[in-house]
Design an enzyme around this catalytic site. Sequence first.
Site, PDB file in Angstrom:
ATOM      1  N   PRO A  10       0.796  -1.228   0.000  1.00 39.90           N
ATOM      2  CA  PRO A  10       0.000   0.000   0.000  1.00 39.90           C
ATOM      3  C   PRO A  10       0.829   1.279   0.000  1.00 39.90           C
ATOM      4  O   PRO A  10       1.892   1.359   0.603  1.00 39.90           O
ATOM      5  CB  PRO A  10      -0.829  -0.111   1.286  1.00 39.90           C
ATOM      6  CG  PRO A  10      -0.125  -1.096   2.137  1.00 39.90           C
ATOM      7  CD  PRO A  10       0.576  -2.035   1.208  1.00 39.90           C
ATOM      8  N   ASN A  11       0.296   2.225  -0.722  1.00 38.47           N
ATOM      9  CA  ASN A  11       0.813   3.591  -0.839  1.00 38.47           C
ATOM     10  C   ASN A  11       2.075   3.722  -1.675  1.00 38.47           C
ATOM     11  O   ASN A  11       2.519   4.835  -1.945  1.00 38.47           O
ATOM     12  CB  ASN A  11       1.011   4.234   0.536  1.00 38.47           C
ATOM     13  CG  ASN A  11      -0.288   4.368   1.284  1.00 38.47           C
ATOM     14  OD1 ASN A  11      -1.266   4.869   0.742  1.00 38.47           O
ATOM     15  ND2 ASN A  11      -0.326   3.903   2.517  1.00 38.47           N
ATOM     16  N   ARG A  18       4.824  11.179  -2.341  1.00 38.20           N
ATOM     17  CA  ARG A  18       4.560  10.882  -0.930  1.00 38.20           C
ATOM     18  C   ARG A  18       5.859  10.987  -0.122  1.00 38.20           C
ATOM     19  O   ARG A  18       6.777  10.189  -0.310  1.00 38.20           O
ATOM     20  CB  ARG A  18       3.988   9.468  -0.787  1.00 38.20           C
ATOM     21  CG  ARG A  18       3.755   9.075   0.648  1.00 38.20           C
ATOM     22  CD  ARG A  18       3.221   7.656   0.763  1.00 38.20           C
ATOM     23  NE  ARG A  18       3.113   7.299   2.164  1.00 38.20           N
ATOM     24  CZ  ARG A  18       3.637   6.206   2.683  1.00 38.20           C
ATOM     25  NH1 ARG A  18       4.280   5.338   1.944  1.00 38.20           N
ATOM     26  NH2 ARG A  18       3.503   5.970   3.971  1.00 38.20           N
ATOM     27  N   TYR A  23      11.078   8.810   1.284  1.00 37.33           N
ATOM     28  CA  TYR A  23      11.040   7.735   0.287  1.00 37.33           C
ATOM     29  C   TYR A  23      11.737   8.079  -1.026  1.00 37.33           C
ATOM     30  O   TYR A  23      11.816   7.238  -1.912  1.00 37.33           O
ATOM     31  CB  TYR A  23       9.579   7.353   0.011  1.00 37.33           C
ATOM     32  CG  TYR A  23       8.876   6.863   1.247  1.00 37.33           C
ATOM     33  CD1 TYR A  23       9.207   5.644   1.837  1.00 37.33           C
ATOM     34  CD2 TYR A  23       7.881   7.624   1.855  1.00 37.33           C
ATOM     35  CE1 TYR A  23       8.580   5.200   2.983  1.00 37.33           C
ATOM     36  CE2 TYR A  23       7.232   7.184   2.997  1.00 37.33           C
ATOM     37  CZ  TYR A  23       7.583   5.969   3.553  1.00 37.33           C
ATOM     38  OH  TYR A  23       6.957   5.531   4.683  1.00 37.33           O
ATOM     39  N   ASN A  73       8.224  -5.433  -1.175  1.00 39.45           N
ATOM     40  CA  ASN A  73       8.138  -4.304  -0.262  1.00 39.45           C
ATOM     41  C   ASN A  73       6.710  -4.315   0.275  1.00 39.45           C
ATOM     42  O   ASN A  73       5.786  -3.824  -0.376  1.00 39.45           O
ATOM     43  CB  ASN A  73       8.441  -2.976  -0.958  1.00 39.45           C
ATOM     44  CG  ASN A  73       8.474  -1.822   0.019  1.00 39.45           C
ATOM     45  OD1 ASN A  73       7.899  -1.900   1.100  1.00 39.45           O
ATOM     46  ND2 ASN A  73       9.137  -0.748  -0.357  1.00 39.45           N
ATOM     47  N   ALA A  76       3.172  -0.905   4.674  1.00 36.88           N
ATOM     48  CA  ALA A  76       2.539  -0.949   6.002  1.00 36.88           C
ATOM     49  C   ALA A  76       2.151  -2.364   6.427  1.00 36.88           C
ATOM     50  O   ALA A  76       2.101  -2.649   7.621  1.00 36.88           O
ATOM     51  CB  ALA A  76       1.314  -0.041   6.026  1.00 36.88           C
ATOM     52  N   HIS A  79       4.147  -4.663   9.210  1.00 32.51           N
ATOM     53  CA  HIS A  79       4.083  -4.600  10.662  1.00 32.51           C
ATOM     54  C   HIS A  79       2.951  -5.389  11.292  1.00 32.51           C
ATOM     55  O   HIS A  79       2.973  -5.611  12.500  1.00 32.51           O
ATOM     56  CB  HIS A  79       4.002  -3.131  11.102  1.00 32.51           C
ATOM     57  CG  HIS A  79       4.969  -2.266  10.359  1.00 32.51           C
ATOM     58  ND1 HIS A  79       6.332  -2.408  10.482  1.00 32.51           N
ATOM     59  CD2 HIS A  79       4.766  -1.299   9.428  1.00 32.51           C
ATOM     60  CE1 HIS A  79       6.927  -1.541   9.674  1.00 32.51           C
ATOM     61  NE2 HIS A  79       6.003  -0.866   9.025  1.00 32.51           N
ATOM     62  N   ASP A  86       1.880 -15.504   6.428  1.00 34.90           N
ATOM     63  CA  ASP A  86       1.597 -16.923   6.205  1.00 34.90           C
ATOM     64  C   ASP A  86       1.727 -17.298   4.728  1.00 34.90           C
ATOM     65  O   ASP A  86       2.202 -18.380   4.396  1.00 34.90           O
ATOM     66  CB  ASP A  86       0.215 -17.286   6.729  1.00 34.90           C
ATOM     67  CG  ASP A  86       0.150 -17.288   8.252  1.00 34.90           C
ATOM     68  OD1 ASP A  86       1.215 -17.237   8.906  1.00 34.90           O
ATOM     69  OD2 ASP A  86      -0.975 -17.338   8.783  1.00 34.90           O
ATOM     70  N   GLU A 100      12.790  -9.275   1.336  1.00 39.47           N
ATOM     71  CA  GLU A 100      11.995  -8.155   1.828  1.00 39.47           C
ATOM     72  C   GLU A 100      12.813  -6.882   1.648  1.00 39.47           C
ATOM     73  O   GLU A 100      13.993  -6.839   2.029  1.00 39.47           O
ATOM     74  CB  GLU A 100      11.668  -8.365   3.307  1.00 39.47           C
ATOM     75  CG  GLU A 100      10.895  -7.252   3.948  1.00 39.47           C
ATOM     76  CD  GLU A 100      10.684  -7.460   5.447  1.00 39.47           C
ATOM     77  OE1 GLU A 100      10.240  -6.498   6.091  1.00 39.47           O
ATOM     78  OE2 GLU A 100      10.955  -8.564   5.977  1.00 39.47           O
ATOM     79  N   HIS A 102      12.867  -2.400   1.816  1.00 36.30           N
ATOM     80  CA  HIS A 102      12.278  -1.143   2.267  1.00 36.30           C
ATOM     81  C   HIS A 102      13.153  -0.007   1.767  1.00 36.30           C
ATOM     82  O   HIS A 102      14.386  -0.100   1.814  1.00 36.30           O
ATOM     83  CB  HIS A 102      12.181  -1.102   3.798  1.00 36.30           C
ATOM     84  CG  HIS A 102      11.313  -2.187   4.341  1.00 36.30           C
ATOM     85  ND1 HIS A 102       9.940  -2.107   4.322  1.00 36.30           N
ATOM     86  CD2 HIS A 102      11.625  -3.379   4.880  1.00 36.30           C
ATOM     87  CE1 HIS A 102       9.435  -3.218   4.841  1.00 36.30           C
ATOM     88  NE2 HIS A 102      10.441  -4.007   5.181  1.00 36.30           N
ATOM     89  N   LEU A 103      12.527   1.045   1.314  1.00 32.72           N
ATOM     90  CA  LEU A 103      13.257   2.218   0.849  1.00 32.72           C
ATOM     91  C   LEU A 103      13.972   2.909   2.000  1.00 32.72           C
ATOM     92  O   LEU A 103      15.144   3.280   1.898  1.00 32.72           O
ATOM     93  CB  LEU A 103      12.288   3.194   0.172  1.00 32.72           C
ATOM     94  CG  LEU A 103      11.673   2.687  -1.134  1.00 32.72           C
ATOM     95  CD1 LEU A 103      10.397   3.438  -1.446  1.00 32.72           C
ATOM     96  CD2 LEU A 103      12.674   2.828  -2.262  1.00 32.72           C
ATOM     97  N   SER A 104      13.256   3.097   3.097  1.00 28.80           N
ATOM     98  CA  SER A 104      13.835   3.723   4.281  1.00 28.80           C
ATOM     99  C   SER A 104      14.288   2.625   5.246  1.00 28.80           C
ATOM    100  O   SER A 104      14.024   1.443   5.027  1.00 28.80           O
ATOM    101  CB  SER A 104      12.804   4.636   4.961  1.00 28.80           C
ATOM    102  OG  SER A 104      11.732   3.865   5.482  1.00 28.80           O
ATOM    103  N   ARG A 109      13.136   4.789  12.319  1.00 29.66           N
ATOM    104  CA  ARG A 109      11.895   5.562  12.273  1.00 29.66           C
ATOM    105  C   ARG A 109      11.052   5.277  13.516  1.00 29.66           C
ATOM    106  O   ARG A 109      11.554   4.802  14.526  1.00 29.66           O
ATOM    107  CB  ARG A 109      11.159   5.230  10.972  1.00 29.66           C
ATOM    108  CG  ARG A 109      12.016   5.635   9.754  1.00 29.66           C
ATOM    109  CD  ARG A 109      11.322   5.440   8.449  1.00 29.66           C
ATOM    110  NE  ARG A 109      10.138   6.292   8.381  1.00 29.66           N
ATOM    111  CZ  ARG A 109       9.150   6.070   7.528  1.00 29.66           C
ATOM    112  NH1 ARG A 109       9.183   5.056   6.695  1.00 29.66           N
ATOM    113  NH2 ARG A 109       8.103   6.870   7.515  1.00 29.66           N
ATOM    114  N   ARG A 113       7.315   0.831  13.498  1.00 29.46           N
ATOM    115  CA  ARG A 113       7.910   0.326  12.251  1.00 29.46           C
ATOM    116  C   ARG A 113       9.065  -0.646  12.509  1.00 29.46           C
ATOM    117  O   ARG A 113       9.576  -1.257  11.568  1.00 29.46           O
ATOM    118  CB  ARG A 113       8.414   1.483  11.389  1.00 29.46           C
ATOM    119  CG  ARG A 113       7.318   2.407  10.926  1.00 29.46           C
ATOM    120  CD  ARG A 113       7.881   3.483   9.993  1.00 29.46           C
ATOM    121  NE  ARG A 113       6.957   4.564   9.781  1.00 29.46           N
ATOM    122  CZ  ARG A 113       5.976   4.577   8.883  1.00 29.46           C
ATOM    123  NH1 ARG A 113       5.787   3.531   8.105  1.00 29.46           N
ATOM    124  NH2 ARG A 113       5.193   5.629   8.756  1.00 29.46           N
TER     125      ARG A 113
END
Length: 146
Positions: A10-11, A18, A23, A73, A76, A79, A86, A100, A102-104, A109, A113
């Site tokens: 998402p996002n 954003r 990001y 990625n 959200a 978490h 699963d 996995e 992540h940009l940040s 943070r 997170r």
Amino acid sequence: MTTILVLNGPNLGRLGTREPEVYGSETLADIGAGLAASVPDDVEIDLRQTDDEAELIGWIHEAVDRRLPVVLNPAAFTHYSYALRDAAAQLKQAGVPLVEVHLSNPHAREEFRHTSVISGVATGVIAGFGADSYRLAVDWVLRSLG
């Protein structure tokens, strides 16, 4: 032809506008184009993004069934999505690589997170390098496939 699924939660379709200070200014399309340009001609980058947890889980199921390596990625969903965790565990069980990304750096943070329910079933985690997190993940997948 080798296909690598690059799945985004998402996002992430809002990248570029954003919170660019967190990001970066590249869009997801920019990241996908950079990945496609960086791989050999016999490798396909299948970049997908959804805000829908069920759709993301369906793509993971597809990866299990087709034995496709995944760069994920989860955004959200990282978490709290035990359903996604699963599904991702099925990749591990099938011996299919899952990285996995992540940009940040989530650990630099907000505290919420700091926990990933995905990391425990991922082959590895790359975070904090902006768009290069994806490139590093794809590079590793290609090396692992031989």
